[in-house]
Design a protein around this motif. Structure first.
Motif, mmCIF file in Angstrom:
data_model
loop_
_atom_site.group_PDB
_atom_site.id
_atom_site.type_symbol
_atom_site.label_atom_id
_atom_site.label_comp_id
_atom_site.label_asym_id
_atom_site.label_seq_id
_atom_site.Cartn_x
_atom_site.Cartn_y
_atom_site.Cartn_z
ATOM 1 N N ARG A 65 0.851 -1.195 0.000
ATOM 2 C CA ARG A 65 0.000 0.000 0.000
ATOM 3 C C ARG A 65 0.888 1.247 0.000
ATOM 4 O O ARG A 65 1.810 1.378 0.799
ATOM 5 N N GLY A 66 0.609 2.147 -0.937
ATOM 6 C CA GLY A 66 1.362 3.395 -0.995
ATOM 7 C C GLY A 66 2.497 3.414 -1.997
ATOM 8 O O GLY A 66 3.154 4.453 -2.172
ATOM 9 N N HIS A 67 2.746 2.301 -2.703
ATOM 10 C CA HIS A 67 3.881 2.240 -3.623
ATOM 11 C C HIS A 67 3.478 1.630 -4.958
ATOM 12 O O HIS A 67 2.497 0.891 -5.052
ATOM 13 N N GLY A 68 4.254 1.918 -5.990
ATOM 14 C CA GLY A 68 4.054 1.305 -7.297
ATOM 15 C C GLY A 68 2.627 1.432 -7.790
ATOM 16 O O GLY A 68 2.084 2.528 -7.944
ATOM 17 N N SER A 69 1.982 0.300 -8.047
ATOM 18 C CA SER A 69 0.633 0.283 -8.620
ATOM 19 C C SER A 69 -0.471 0.542 -7.605
ATOM 20 O O SER A 69 -1.650 0.581 -7.970
ATOM 21 N N SER A 70 -0.127 0.725 -6.338
ATOM 22 C CA SER A 70 -1.136 0.984 -5.306
ATOM 23 C C SER A 70 -1.941 2.234 -5.643
ATOM 24 O O SER A 70 -1.406 3.237 -6.133
ATOM 25 N N SER A 71 -3.244 2.178 -5.343
ATOM 26 C CA SER A 71 -4.143 3.290 -5.662
ATOM 27 C C SER A 71 -4.100 4.406 -4.622
ATOM 28 O O SER A 71 -4.774 5.429 -4.789
ATOM 29 N N VAL A 72 -3.334 4.235 -3.547
ATOM 30 C CA VAL A 72 -3.272 5.263 -2.501
ATOM 31 C C VAL A 72 -1.825 5.672 -2.261
ATOM 32 O O VAL A 72 -0.886 4.965 -2.638
ATOM 33 N N ARG A 73 -1.666 6.828 -1.647
ATOM 34 C CA ARG A 73 -0.362 7.317 -1.234
ATOM 35 C C ARG A 73 -0.469 7.859 0.190
ATOM 36 O O ARG A 73 -1.470 8.466 0.561
ATOM 37 N N ALA A 74 0.550 7.618 0.971
ATOM 38 C CA ALA A 74 0.550 8.064 2.356
ATOM 39 C C ALA A 74 0.559 9.586 2.433
ATOM 40 O O ALA A 74 1.281 10.251 1.689
ATOM 41 N N SER A 75 -0.253 10.122 3.327
ATOM 42 C CA SER A 75 -0.317 11.565 3.528
ATOM 43 C C SER A 75 -0.930 11.829 4.894
ATOM 44 O O SER A 75 -1.301 10.904 5.616
ATOM 45 N N ARG A 76 -1.081 13.096 5.224
ATOM 46 C CA ARG A 76 -1.725 13.458 6.487
ATOM 47 C C ARG A 76 -3.154 12.936 6.541
ATOM 48 O O ARG A 76 -3.676 12.636 7.613
ATOM 49 N N HIS A 77 -3.778 12.793 5.365
ATOM 50 C CA HIS A 77 -5.181 12.379 5.311
ATOM 51 C C HIS A 77 -5.352 10.910 4.911
ATOM 52 O O HIS A 77 -6.477 10.429 4.789
ATOM 53 N N CYS A 78 -4.247 10.212 4.695
ATOM 54 C CA CYS A 78 -4.319 8.806 4.286
ATOM 55 C C CYS A 78 -3.246 8.026 5.053
ATOM 56 O O CYS A 78 -2.054 8.164 4.769
ATOM 57 N N TRP A 80 -2.181 4.286 7.419
ATOM 58 C CA TRP A 80 -2.417 2.866 7.677
ATOM 59 C C TRP A 80 -1.231 2.302 8.448
ATOM 60 O O TRP A 80 -0.203 2.961 8.606
ATOM 61 N N GLY A 81 -1.396 1.076 8.923
ATOM 62 C CA GLY A 81 -0.325 0.401 9.637
ATOM 63 C C GLY A 81 -0.310 -1.074 9.307
ATOM 64 O O GLY A 81 -0.885 -1.522 8.312
ATOM 65 N N TYR A 82 0.322 -1.860 10.161
ATOM 66 C CA TYR A 82 0.397 -3.299 9.939
ATOM 67 C C TYR A 82 -0.993 -3.932 9.834
ATOM 68 O O TYR A 82 -1.184 -4.897 9.086
ATOM 69 N N ARG A 83 -1.943 -3.413 10.607
ATOM 70 C CA ARG A 83 -3.288 -4.005 10.623
ATOM 71 C C ARG A 83 -3.887 -4.053 9.226
ATOM 72 O O ARG A 83 -4.397 -5.097 8.786
ATOM 73 N N GLY A 183 1.384 5.501 10.559
ATOM 74 C CA GLY A 183 0.988 4.341 11.361
ATOM 75 C C GLY A 183 1.901 3.156 11.122
ATOM 76 O O GLY A 183 2.235 2.414 12.057
ATOM 77 N N LEU A 184 2.320 2.961 9.884
ATOM 78 C CA LEU A 184 3.234 1.874 9.544
ATOM 79 C C LEU A 184 4.570 2.065 10.241
ATOM 80 O O LEU A 184 5.139 1.123 10.818
ATOM 81 N N GLN A 200 -1.216 -1.449 15.808
ATOM 82 C CA GLN A 200 -2.249 -0.556 16.325
ATOM 83 C C GLN A 200 -3.613 -0.976 15.786
ATOM 84 O O GLN A 200 -3.783 -1.143 14.580
ATOM 85 N N GLY A 201 -4.570 -1.188 16.682
ATOM 86 C CA GLY A 201 -5.910 -1.565 16.267
ATOM 87 C C GLY A 201 -6.116 -3.051 16.080
ATOM 88 O O GLY A 201 -7.220 -3.483 15.756
ATOM 89 N N LEU A 202 -5.083 -3.841 16.284
ATOM 90 C CA LEU A 202 -5.187 -5.289 16.142
ATOM 91 C C LEU A 202 -5.104 -5.913 17.533
ATOM 92 O O LEU A 202 -4.086 -5.795 18.216
ATOM 93 N N GLU A 203 -6.185 -6.568 17.957
ATOM 94 C CA GLU A 203 -6.234 -7.114 19.307
ATOM 95 C C GLU A 203 -5.419 -8.389 19.451
ATOM 96 O O GLU A 203 -5.034 -8.766 20.557
#
Length: 291
Positions: A65-78, A80-83, A183-184, A200-203
């Motif tokens: 997520r966030g690289h190459g062909s991924s549809s998202v890029r990390a930002s203040r508004h986007c 994620w983490g390991y979960r 988060g990552l 984070q967020g994974l019980e």
């Protein structure tokens, strides 16, 4: 050996989209889901996938997520983490792989962070029959040689702080990873400081879950890899219950290139041969923690 090249569109449950890059020989003996290093796009592993395909392995390279062909890029508004990687993205890639090579023995593996998360994913969903690791290991600071460990704790505090201030880690600027979600980086740094895996967020207790991993492990360590020294690999392996663990140690002469964290990606034949060969050294059952 004839090899089919595919680019498979994949979509996770939360709408994230990416392409799975595949190299499939005519009659594969294994199907490998390969997880890249932090900040490395899937396309950079195509020479490795081609080399493995010549050894009869169908290779499917995941895109973080966030690289190459991924549809998202990390930002203040986007963020994620390991979960999200473990529970949303990897299950979708696993389903795509199973659909392309049904009935072939499944393997999961990865490079650097990819190897760590391959272990964690296998602990959460024990479907693969083997685990293949290249230049990987726990980031736990005590698992590194003395010349490196003294400055690592400060790094594990600084990078999450920088990512929080900037909204995402500017990895290309600081020389570590790519543009990475805060988060990552927080999840990664937590394991570097504590020696334990958590998200984070994974019980689920990931560290406890890792003790359920019993599949055979083939691992490659490089002689001059300060980012993933063998001591950190052994610390990671000590978390697993696997008793069939083989470690191949490659130097520059064996690799045909500098035996560091990334050079093997351009000269992957020795790595592909080592992973598909059973003649590497067997690690003692009581693995060293490398501290």
């Amino acid at each position: 050996m004839p090899t089919e090249a595919l680019e498979l569109p994949v979509e996770g449950e939360d709408g994230h989209r990416w392409s799975l890059l595949a190299r499939i020989p005519e009659r594969p003996s294994h199907r490998l889901l390969w997880l890249p290093a932090l900040g490395v796009a899937a396309r950079h592993y195509l020479p490795f996938a081609d080399a493995l395909a010549q050894h009869g392995v169908a290779v499917f390279v995941h895109e973080w997520r966030g690289h190459g062909s991924s549809s998202v890029r990390a930002s203040r508004h986007c963020d994620w983490g390991y979960r999200e990687l473990l529970l949303h993205d990897l299950p979708a890639s696993e389903r795509a792989v199973a659909g392309q090579a049904p009935g072939v023995e499944p393997v999961i593996g990865g490079h650097s962070l990819g190897g760590q998360l391959a272990c964690c994913r296998l602990a959460l969903a024990p479907g693969a029959r083997a685990l293949w690791l290249v230049a990987t290991g726990s980031p736990y600071w005590r698992a590194f040689p003395v010349r490196t460990r003294w400055w690592l704790p400060a790094t594990y505090r600084f990078l999450p702080w920088l990512a929080k201030i900037r909204g995402a880690l500017p990895g290309r600027t600081v020389g570590f990873g790519g543009n990475e979600a805060r988060g990552l980086i927080q999840d990664w740094a937590r394991s570097g400081l504590s020696g334990r895996y958590a998200a984070q967020g994974l019980e689920i207790d990931l560290d406890r879950a890792l003790r359920s991993v019993t599949v055979p492990v083939h691992a490659i360590a490089f002689a001059r890899d300060w980012l993933g020294p063998e001591s950190s690999l052994r610390f990671l392996l000590s978390k697993l219950a696997s008793t069939q663990v083989r470690i191949a140690r490659l130097d520059a002469a064996a690799l045909g290139a500098t035996a560091d964290h990334f050079a093997w990606m351009r000269f992957p034949e020795a790595v592909a041969s080592a992973l598909t060969c059973s003649s590497t050294d067997v690690m003692p059952a009581a693995a060293s923690h490398g501290a």
